[in-house]
Design an enzyme around this catalytic site. Structure first.
Site, PDB file in Angstrom:
ATOM      1  CG  HIS A   2      -4.384  -5.274   1.364  1.00  0.00           C
ATOM      2  ND1 HIS A   2      -4.599  -3.915   1.328  1.00  0.00           N
ATOM      3  CD2 HIS A   2      -5.194  -5.748   2.355  1.00  0.00           C
ATOM      4  CE1 HIS A   2      -5.493  -3.582   2.244  1.00  0.00           C
ATOM      5  NE2 HIS A   2      -5.870  -4.686   2.884  1.00  0.00           N
TER       6      HIS A   2
ATOM      7  CB  CYS B  65      -6.406  -3.154   5.965  1.00  0.00           C
ATOM      8  SG  CYS B  65      -6.686  -4.932   6.027  1.00  0.00           S
TER       9      CYS B  65
ATOM     10  CD  GLU C   8      -2.946  -1.038   0.100  1.00  0.00           C
ATOM     11  OE1 GLU C   8      -3.122   0.060  -0.462  1.00  0.00           O
ATOM     12  OE2 GLU C   8      -3.553  -2.077  -0.203  1.00  0.00           O
TER      13      GLU C   8
ATOM     14  NE  ARG D 286     -17.745  -3.995   1.747  1.00  0.00           N
ATOM     15  CZ  ARG D 286     -17.989  -5.284   1.914  1.00  0.00           C
ATOM     16  NH1 ARG D 286     -19.246  -5.714   1.965  1.00  0.00           N
ATOM     17  NH2 ARG D 286     -17.012  -6.155   2.054  1.00  0.00           N
TER      18      ARG D 286
END
Length: 215
Positions: A165, A141, A78, A88
């Site tokens: 990831h 994350c 990332e 979510r």
């Protein structure tokens, strides 16, 4: 040199989390560097509480957090963490913050301080699918990446921090085979290459190669 790796426990109804399965199989020593792996909870605030204690006791030079990105095809270091929690789904303790700042006095975003492009270059050269990711999402994350970078900026400016990831494992996609997956042994090899790259680049700037995206 000491490197601390973290992986998450399973979440979202899964019985396994590839991030922890990979982290716990990384060698304990690489190029004379001590490697320690720990599992952290997929819980917004608690994840950093656990990690902070480990940072303060282990005193690492580098922290690399690893998480699951189901649906992605390869290994994706990332680039950036943003100052927002927008869940979510609920975390493992039913917390579901929406549009909540992670640190009120923090920057809008922090960039990884790891050699992400060199990591991607090394993985691709070894035959693994890999790319720079420009979003860590807005779940735990991103939260843990932001928290550790914030902590480093306030307390340990020399501490190198980043997030990687990993995709689903094959056993996670048996009933949802529209999603890509990657064998565990391949992920372990690829992540080991990432750690080796961090060690090699500890006193060097990252590669200046293309890692952007149109969308």
């Amino acid at each position: 040199m000491k490197i601390l790796l973290t992986g998450f426990d399973p979440f979202g109804g899964e019985s396994i989390n590839p991030s922890w399965e990979v982290v716990r199989r990384i060698p304990k020593k690489i190029k004379d560097t001590e490697i320690k792996g720990i599992q952290i909870p997929t819980v917004f605030q608690k994840s950093f509480e656990v990690l902070k204690k480990e940072i303060e006791s282990f005193n690492p030079d580098v922290v690399i957090c690893v998480g699951q990105a189901g649906g992605r095809q390869g290994i994706t270091p990332e680039r950036i963490a943003i100052n927002i929690d927008d869940a979510r789904i609920a975390d493992n303790e039913e917390n579901q913050p929406i549009d909540f700042p992670i640190q009120k006095d923090g920057e809008s975003a922090y960039f990884s301080t790891l050699p992400i492009k060199a990591m991607v270059d090394k993985m691709i050269a070894s035959g693994f699918p890999a790319s720079v990711s420009n979003t860590a999402g807005t779940f735990v994350c991103n939260h843990i990446m932001y928290q550790v970078l914030y902590y480093a900026s306030k307390n340990h400016p020399s501490l190198k921090v980043g997030f990687i990831h990993v995709p689903f494992l094959p056993e996670q996609v048996k009933e949802k085979n529209q999603y890509p997956s990657m064998e565990l042994e391949e992920m372990v090899h690829a992540l080991t290459l990432c750690v080796e790259t961090v060690i090699e680049y500890q006193d060097k700037e990252d590669l200046k190669t293309i890692g952007g995206a149109i969308h």
